[in-house]
Motif scaffolding. Structure first.
Motif, short mmCIF file in Angstrom:
data_model
loop_
_atom_site.label_atom_id
_atom_site.label_comp_id
_atom_site.label_asym_id
_atom_site.label_seq_id
_atom_site.Cartn_x
_atom_site.Cartn_y
_atom_site.Cartn_z
N PRO A 214 0.83 -1.21 0.00
CA PRO A 214 0.00 0.00 0.00
C PRO A 214 0.86 1.27 0.00
CG PRO A 214 -0.06 -1.08 2.16
CD PRO A 214 0.74 -1.97 1.25
N ALA A 215 0.27 2.33 -0.50
CA ALA A 215 1.00 3.60 -0.62
C ALA A 215 1.48 4.09 0.75
CB ALA A 215 0.07 4.64 -1.23
N ILE A 216 2.63 4.75 0.73
CA ILE A 216 3.11 5.43 1.94
C ILE A 216 2.24 6.67 2.14
CG2 ILE A 216 5.03 6.79 2.90
CD1 ILE A 216 6.89 4.83 1.32
N ARG A 217 1.67 6.79 3.34
CA ARG A 217 0.83 7.95 3.61
C ARG A 217 1.71 9.12 4.00
NH1 ARG A 217 -4.45 6.44 3.93
NH2 ARG A 217 -5.18 8.04 5.35
N MET A 218 1.55 10.22 3.31
CA MET A 218 2.38 11.40 3.56
C MET A 218 1.74 12.18 4.70
SD MET A 218 3.02 12.34 -0.41
CE MET A 218 4.36 13.50 -0.27
N ASP A 219 2.44 12.20 5.82
CA ASP A 219 1.87 12.74 7.05
C ASP A 219 2.03 14.26 7.11
OD1 ASP A 219 1.10 13.32 9.60
OD2 ASP A 219 2.20 11.67 10.54
N GLY A 220 1.04 14.95 6.59
CA GLY A 220 1.09 16.41 6.57
C GLY A 220 1.15 17.01 7.97
N ARG A 221 0.51 16.32 8.89
CA ARG A 221 0.48 16.81 10.27
C ARG A 221 1.91 16.85 10.85
NH1 ARG A 221 -4.49 16.97 12.61
NH2 ARG A 221 -5.34 15.34 11.29
N ALA A 222 2.65 15.77 10.62
CA ALA A 222 4.01 15.68 11.17
C ALA A 222 4.95 16.68 10.49
CB ALA A 222 4.54 14.25 11.02
N VAL A 223 4.84 16.77 9.18
CA VAL A 223 5.73 17.71 8.46
C VAL A 223 5.36 19.15 8.86
CG1 VAL A 223 6.52 18.52 6.20
CG2 VAL A 223 6.03 16.08 6.55
N ALA A 224 4.07 19.43 8.93
CA ALA A 224 3.62 20.79 9.31
C ALA A 224 4.08 21.13 10.73
CB ALA A 224 2.10 20.89 9.21
N ALA A 225 4.11 20.12 11.61
CA ALA A 225 4.54 20.38 12.99
C ALA A 225 5.97 20.90 13.02
CB ALA A 225 4.42 19.10 13.82
N ARG A 226 6.80 20.37 12.12
CA ARG A 226 8.20 20.84 12.07
C ARG A 226 8.24 22.29 11.59
NH1 ARG A 226 9.23 15.45 10.02
NH2 ARG A 226 9.71 16.12 7.91
N TRP A 227 7.41 22.61 10.60
CA TRP A 227 7.35 24.00 10.09
C TRP A 227 6.79 24.94 11.15
CZ3 TRP A 227 9.27 26.39 5.85
CH2 TRP A 227 9.86 25.56 4.89
N LYS A 228 5.83 24.45 11.91
CA LYS A 228 5.22 25.30 12.95
C LYS A 228 6.22 25.59 14.06
CE LYS A 228 0.45 23.93 12.04
NZ LYS A 228 -0.68 23.07 12.45
N GLU A 229 7.03 24.60 14.37
CA GLU A 229 8.06 24.79 15.40
C GLU A 229 9.09 25.81 14.91
OE1 GLU A 229 8.38 24.36 18.39
OE2 GLU A 229 10.54 24.60 18.70
N GLU A 230 9.43 25.70 13.65
CA GLU A 230 10.35 26.66 13.04
C GLU A 230 9.73 28.07 13.10
OE1 GLU A 230 13.33 26.07 11.94
OE2 GLU A 230 13.68 28.07 11.06
N ALA A 231 8.44 28.16 12.83
CA ALA A 231 7.73 29.46 12.87
C ALA A 231 7.79 30.03 14.29
CB ALA A 231 6.29 29.27 12.42
N ARG A 232 7.61 29.15 15.27
CA ARG A 232 7.62 29.61 16.66
C ARG A 232 8.98 30.24 17.01
NH1 ARG A 232 9.21 28.49 21.29
NH2 ARG A 232 10.37 26.65 20.64
N LYS A 233 10.05 29.58 16.55
CA LYS A 233 11.40 30.10 16.81
C LYS A 233 11.61 31.44 16.10
CE LYS A 233 13.69 25.65 17.44
NZ LYS A 233 14.27 24.60 16.62
N ARG A 234 11.11 31.51 14.88
CA ARG A 234 11.28 32.76 14.11
C ARG A 234 10.50 33.90 14.77
NH1 ARG A 234 9.78 31.43 8.03
NH2 ARG A 234 10.35 33.61 7.70
#
Ligand code: NAD
Length: 281
Positions: free
Chosen positions: A2-22
């Motif tokens: 089966p296809a690998i599910r691309m976890d937008g939540r997990a990737v977005a969490a990394r971007w959100k953490e980066e946003a918090r630092k910025r």
């Protein structure tokens, strides 16, 4: 497999953490990043989207202000609101929540948002910059798709990307971004003939139609990366444009919810910080 599910939540969490630092860095330099959202009318989905944006801003340490206008507000009232926010040096990003009530002219309002505060990337100046490869604000959803492809190491250069949907918000900017990343791009729409023949050639298939189950397993090339942008409210809850069986054929697939939607919000934070950082932080 089966296809690998691309976890937008997990990737977005990394971007959100980066946003918090910025955002923290901006605050340390005396700048409070500030997003102003104009919400005209009572559309229930828009209210949910705006609430999600407010929550995401709060978590990242970005100030957000929601200006609520009545369902029957006038074009003049809406335009004045935009102009006031343009002039306010404490506001870095302006977002007009779409769709607007039917009697209002969306194009005229979007044209008034100052291009330097246009964190949605919908102003003609930013759309033009994207078209000719200049730096500017890029619409959050297609930008989020690019970051998701990048996070999963999906090759783009020389690949065939097929996009279904040609809106100014998703399809067209998506085509420009994939083209800039050296994909060969086919942009499909409601008048496209032989759609399935085209989609079956796609190494990367982006569905942005707004019809549940529109993309069937038979339309997918085995192993393709399938990005489901669609958000459809059905009796069974939220669904995308891609049917469940796609997971048996695709190599990668984004879930709905938990896929592209999460990335859209993360990119809004990132764009707002880009705008704030121009003020010397
Ligand atoms: P839109 O209605 O502006 O555009 C839909 C596109 O689909 C059009 O270009 C149309 O030509 C095409 N289309 C319709 N029927 C077709 C057919 N039979 N064959 C081929 N193409 C066809 O919609 P939009 O604003 O681009 O949004 C598309 C979907 O993405 C919606 O479900 C929307 O809710 C969702 N969306 C999700 C996010 C997110 O963050 N995940 C953001 C924006 C939009």
């Amino acid at each position: 497999m089966p296809a690998i599910r691309m976890d937008g939540r997990a990737v977005a969490a990394r971007w959100k953490e980066e946003a918090r630092k910025r955002a923290e860095h901006c605050l340390e330099h005396g700048v409070t990043p500030h997003l102003a959202v104009i919400l005209a009318g009572e559309d229930p989905a828009s209210r949910v989207y705006v609430r999600n944006k407010e929550n995401a801003c709060a978590k990242a340490g970005i100030r957000s202000t929601v200006i609520r206008l009545a369902q029957d507000c006038t074009q003049e009232e809406l335009e004045k609101t935009v102009l006031t926010l343009n002039e306010d040096p404490g506001v870095h990003g302006i977002l007009v929540q779409l769709p607007l009530p039917k009697h209002l002219c969306e194009a005229r309002v979007l044209a008034l948002v100052h291009p330097d505060k246009d964190v949605d990337g919908f102003h003609a100046m930013n759309a033009g910059r994207l078209m000719i490869g200049q730096k500017g604000f890029v619409p959050c959803t297609p930008l989020g798709v690019m970051k998701l492809l990048e996070a999963y190491g999906i090759p783009i250069c020389g690949k065939h990307a097929v996009i279904i949907g040609r809106s100014n918000i998703v399809g067209k900017p998506m085509a420009m971004l994939l083209l800039a990343a050296n994909a060969t791009v086919t942009l499909c729409h409601s008048h496209t003939q032989g759609l399935a023949e085209l989609t079956r050639q796609a190494d990367i298939l982006v569905a942005a139609v707004g019809k549940p189950g529109f993309v069937t397993a038979e339309m997918i090339k085995p192993g393709a990366a399938v990005i489901d942008v669609g958000i459809n409210r059905t009796q069974d809850g939220l669904t995308g444009d891609v049917e469940e069986r796609a997971a048996d054929v695709a190599g990668f697939l984004t879930p709905v919810p938990g896929g592209v939607g999460q990335m859209t919000i993360a990119m809004l934070l990132s764009n707002t910080l880009d705008a704030a950082e121009r003020h010397g932080c």
